[in-house]
Design a protein around this motif. Structure first.
Motif: not given
Length: 107
Positions: A91-95
């Motif tokens: 998620f953090w990479q997408r965010y």
């Protein structure tokens, strides 16, 4: 009698087609709504709308709901960022990709 039944069937068909769309439409603006409700300096309707447009391109609706929570709970963002969970890391990479794109486009 036949006309009434036809009207009921048409109304039911329209309801069945449009009902699933209504909640999705409401959820589709999670980040824009959170942005507009935030007390951050520099937040404007135009900026929040732009950020939402970028979110629509980079994040799923579930990701958008999760990211919208960061506006009211910045500690949640930090906890997600440092989490060891594979799910949180993904998620953090997408965010981050979304945030970088929004920063470049929504000035």
């Amino acid at each position: 009698m036949r006309q009434t039944m036809r009207k009921i069937l048409i109304a039911a068909a329209l309801a069945a087609v449009t009902m699933p769309l209504a909640p999705a439409t409401l959820e589709a603006r999670a980040i824009e709504g959170a942005c507009n409700r935030s007390d951050r300096a520099g937040a404007s309707r135009a900026l929040c709308a732009c950020v939402q447009q970028v979110a629509n391109q980079h994040l799923t609706r579930a990701d958008q709901r999760q990211a919208a929570r960061f506006f009211s709970d910045p500690d949640r963002a930090q906890a997600t960022r440092v989490s060891r969970s594979d799910r949180d890391r993904a998620f953090w990479q997408r965010y981050r990709a979304f945030a970088d794109a929004a920063e470049g486009r929504c000035r």
